[in-house]
Design a protein around this motif. Structure first.
Motif, mmCIF file in Angstrom:
data_model
loop_
_atom_site.group_PDB
_atom_site.id
_atom_site.type_symbol
_atom_site.label_atom_id
_atom_site.label_comp_id
_atom_site.label_asym_id
_atom_site.label_seq_id
_atom_site.Cartn_x
_atom_site.Cartn_y
_atom_site.Cartn_z
ATOM 1 N N MET A 63 0.823 -1.206 0.000
ATOM 2 C CA MET A 63 0.000 0.000 0.000
ATOM 3 C C MET A 63 0.860 1.260 0.000
ATOM 4 O O MET A 63 0.560 2.234 -0.702
ATOM 5 C CB MET A 63 -0.925 -0.007 1.220
ATOM 6 C CG MET A 63 -1.835 1.208 1.303
ATOM 7 S SD MET A 63 -3.154 1.192 0.056
ATOM 8 C CE MET A 63 -4.257 -0.020 0.789
ATOM 9 N N ARG A 64 1.955 1.242 0.751
ATOM 10 C CA ARG A 64 2.795 2.444 0.867
ATOM 11 C C ARG A 64 3.532 2.778 -0.421
ATOM 12 O O ARG A 64 4.089 3.860 -0.553
ATOM 13 C CB ARG A 64 3.797 2.265 2.004
ATOM 14 C CG ARG A 64 4.860 1.206 1.748
ATOM 15 C CD ARG A 64 5.701 0.959 2.992
ATOM 16 N NE ARG A 64 6.814 0.056 2.730
ATOM 17 C CZ ARG A 64 8.034 0.456 2.416
ATOM 18 N NH1 ARG A 64 8.298 1.746 2.319
ATOM 19 N NH2 ARG A 64 8.999 -0.415 2.206
ATOM 20 N N ASN A 65 3.537 1.851 -1.395
ATOM 21 C CA ASN A 65 4.216 2.108 -2.676
ATOM 22 C C ASN A 65 3.371 2.943 -3.625
ATOM 23 O O ASN A 65 3.906 3.506 -4.588
ATOM 24 C CB ASN A 65 4.542 0.794 -3.387
ATOM 25 C CG ASN A 65 5.438 -0.133 -2.596
ATOM 26 O OD1 ASN A 65 5.284 -1.334 -2.625
ATOM 27 N ND2 ASN A 65 6.412 0.423 -1.872
ATOM 28 N N LEU A 66 2.075 3.028 -3.384
ATOM 29 C CA LEU A 66 1.178 3.583 -4.394
ATOM 30 C C LEU A 66 1.383 5.077 -4.645
ATOM 31 O O LEU A 66 1.040 5.572 -5.727
ATOM 32 C CB LEU A 66 -0.277 3.320 -3.996
ATOM 33 C CG LEU A 66 -0.647 1.848 -3.770
ATOM 34 C CD1 LEU A 66 -2.152 1.714 -3.525
ATOM 35 C CD2 LEU A 66 -0.217 0.976 -4.945
ATOM 36 N N SER A 67 1.921 5.798 -3.675
ATOM 37 C CA SER A 67 2.089 7.247 -3.866
ATOM 38 C C SER A 67 3.347 7.592 -4.652
ATOM 39 O O SER A 67 3.491 8.722 -5.118
ATOM 40 C CB SER A 67 2.128 7.958 -2.501
ATOM 41 O OG SER A 67 3.262 7.535 -1.760
ATOM 42 N N GLY A 74 -5.276 -2.558 -6.883
ATOM 43 C CA GLY A 74 -5.591 -3.917 -7.289
ATOM 44 C C GLY A 74 -4.369 -4.802 -7.436
ATOM 45 O O GLY A 74 -4.498 -6.038 -7.536
ATOM 46 N N GLU A 75 -3.177 -4.205 -7.451
ATOM 47 C CA GLU A 75 -1.941 -4.974 -7.608
ATOM 48 C C GLU A 75 -1.229 -5.231 -6.282
ATOM 49 O O GLU A 75 -0.166 -5.838 -6.267
ATOM 50 C CB GLU A 75 -0.999 -4.240 -8.568
ATOM 51 C CG GLU A 75 -1.522 -4.196 -9.994
ATOM 52 C CD GLU A 75 -0.744 -3.249 -10.881
ATOM 53 O OE1 GLU A 75 -0.651 -3.510 -12.089
ATOM 54 O OE2 GLU A 75 -0.223 -2.224 -10.362
ATOM 55 N N ILE A 76 -1.802 -4.784 -5.175
ATOM 56 C CA ILE A 76 -1.182 -5.004 -3.874
ATOM 57 C C ILE A 76 -1.027 -6.504 -3.626
ATOM 58 O O ILE A 76 -1.960 -7.284 -3.813
ATOM 59 C CB ILE A 76 -2.015 -4.353 -2.754
ATOM 60 C CG1 ILE A 76 -1.952 -2.822 -2.883
ATOM 61 C CG2 ILE A 76 -1.525 -4.785 -1.370
ATOM 62 C CD1 ILE A 76 -2.841 -2.087 -1.906
ATOM 63 N N GLY A 77 0.167 -6.909 -3.212
ATOM 64 C CA GLY A 77 0.459 -8.316 -2.990
ATOM 65 C C GLY A 77 1.058 -9.014 -4.197
ATOM 66 O O GLY A 77 1.598 -10.115 -4.089
ATOM 67 N N THR A 78 0.984 -8.373 -5.370
ATOM 68 C CA THR A 78 1.542 -8.938 -6.597
ATOM 69 C C THR A 78 3.023 -8.593 -6.692
ATOM 70 O O THR A 78 3.427 -7.494 -6.315
ATOM 71 C CB THR A 78 0.813 -8.361 -7.826
ATOM 72 O OG1 THR A 78 -0.580 -8.598 -7.702
ATOM 73 C CG2 THR A 78 1.330 -8.983 -9.118
ATOM 74 N N PRO A 79 3.875 -9.488 -7.199
ATOM 75 C CA PRO A 79 5.284 -9.131 -7.417
ATOM 76 C C PRO A 79 5.381 -7.897 -8.308
ATOM 77 O O PRO A 79 4.713 -7.810 -9.341
ATOM 78 C CB PRO A 79 5.852 -10.373 -8.104
ATOM 79 C CG PRO A 79 4.983 -11.490 -7.643
ATOM 80 C CD PRO A 79 3.608 -10.909 -7.532
ATOM 81 N N LYS A 80 6.218 -6.945 -7.906
ATOM 82 C CA LYS A 80 6.329 -5.690 -8.656
ATOM 83 C C LYS A 80 6.712 -5.924 -10.113
ATOM 84 O O LYS A 80 6.125 -5.325 -11.024
ATOM 85 C CB LYS A 80 7.354 -4.772 -7.999
ATOM 86 C CG LYS A 80 6.908 -4.158 -6.693
ATOM 87 C CD LYS A 80 7.972 -3.201 -6.160
ATOM 88 C CE LYS A 80 7.544 -2.558 -4.865
ATOM 89 N NZ LYS A 80 8.575 -1.629 -4.344
ATOM 90 N N ALA A 81 7.704 -6.775 -10.345
ATOM 91 C CA ALA A 81 8.177 -7.002 -11.712
ATOM 92 C C ALA A 81 7.052 -7.535 -12.592
ATOM 93 O O ALA A 81 6.874 -7.110 -13.738
ATOM 94 C CB ALA A 81 9.359 -7.966 -11.706
#
Length: 221
Positions: A63-67, A74-81
């Motif tokens: 969640m803290r990555n979204l900003s 909808g991508e929370i928990g998904t591998p970033k790559a």
């Protein structure tokens, strides 16, 4: 270039009207890190029309990555790559080779060896050191992009002039202006990348907020 022959419905129409990327857009660019710098940089390169991108990151979207990073709730928990590869394919049909793995001294050669250019945006000492040592050993061109823990200073340094910084306190992603600062560094990095691929000249850069010339106005609105 014959502009009349261009396809106005191409997602890269504006890029295709100019020739600077002709002959270099198919180079294999390996992005180490998919955070505030690597994620935004990978997205920019894909939208510019670079066709062969490789993305290495072990982290999952939080969640803290979204900003600060190009991800959605909808991508929370998904591998970033994997999340970024999927979103860029949907956006412009970019084919990003995603590696959900931690880059280490043991696997770095395998992950980096076929690269035409390596971009390091890792936020930890061990990862940056592995990239630096491996690219020097393999004689691969490598640009290290990063910014300080207080979010006020950023740079792009090429091998072999790069020195791996020691770990410091502070998380630059906690700085209120992290995203705009990261996007400025992304723009400078893209310029350096294109300059290198076209002219084979490696140019370093540094940036601080103090570099901006802001004109103050006394007008009241």
């Amino acid at each position: 270039m014959n502009h009349s022959a261009l396809n106005a419905n191409s997602p890269f129409f504006h890029e295709e009207r100019h020739e600077p990327l002709e002959g270099v857009s198919d180079k294999i660019i390996t992005m180490c890190g998919a955070g505030a710098l690597g994620g935004n940089l990978c997205e920019t390169l894909a939208r510019m029309g670079f066709k062969r991108l490789r993305l290495i990151d072990k982290d999952h979207v939080e969640m803290r990555n979204l900003s600060t990073q190009p991800y959605t709730r909808g991508e929370i928990g998904t591998p970033k790559a994997r999340a970024l590869a999927n979103s860029l394919y949907r956006a412009v049909q970019a084919k990003v080779e995603a590696h959900v793995i931690e880059l280490t001294p043991e696997n770095a050669v395998k992950l980096l060896t076929t690269s035409d250019l390596v971009i390091d945006t890792f936020d930890n000492h061990a990862g940056r050191e592995a990239v630096s040592n491996t690219t020097r050993t393999l004689a691969l061109p490598c640009l290290h992009v990063g910014f300080s823990g207080d979010g006020l200073y950023g740079s792009g340094l090429w091998e072999p002039d790069y020195l791996v910084p020691q770990a410091t306190q502070g998380d630059p992603c906690d700085y209120p202006l992290t995203r705009p600062f990261a996007l400025v560094l992304t723009s400078l990095a893209v310029r350096a990348i294109c300059h290198y691929l076209r002219l084979r000249e490696a140019t370093n850069f540094e940036f601080t907020w103090r570099d901006l010339n802001v004109t103050k106005s006394s007008r009241n609105w």
